[in-house]
Design an enzyme around this catalytic site. Structure first.
Site: not given
Length: 121
Positions: A61, A83-85, A114
């Site tokens: 995440d 993850g999402h950064g 992402q």
């Protein structure tokens, strides 16, 4: 000060700063599987003057999530991903919600994320 901590496979947030002032986090290693949902590395909200430096955050995440009421957050020399950064928000869920101010992000390496840095409202 949090220094030299390793957190592996937390079921949700690995580290949360809520209502904190003048916190420094350095040399932290956070690990969770790349496909694990809701495993934020470090979450900051309702806090000021938080510094996160020289750390490796590998979760499924957000490496770092920034919530309402965060002010003067310094993020530097981080290895982030997968993850999402790094995410600011989600924001705007409540009518009188506190904002986010003065966030600095320097020298972050994003690998398999992402996003780099995003704002969610």
């Amino acid at each position: 000060m949090i220094s030299g901590l390793t957190s592996i496979n937390s079921q949700m947030f690995h580290i949360v700063f809520n209502g904190c002032q003048y916190v420094k986090t350095q040399d932290v290693n956070i690990v969770a599987a790349g496909n694990s949902p809701n495993t934020e590395g470090i979450h900051v909200q309702m806090s000021s003057r938080v510094t996160i430096i020289h750390s490796k955050i590998r979760t499924g995440d957000d490496c770092i999530s920034i919530g309402p009421g965060t002010n003067s957050l310094w993020i530097e020399n981080i290895e982030c991903g997968p993850g999402h950064g790094i995410s600011i928000g989600s924001l705007g869920w409540e009518l009188n919600e506190a904002g986010v101010q003065n966030v600095t992000v320097k020298r972050v390496t994003f690998t398999g994320t992402q996003n780099g840095v995003r704002i969610k409202s």
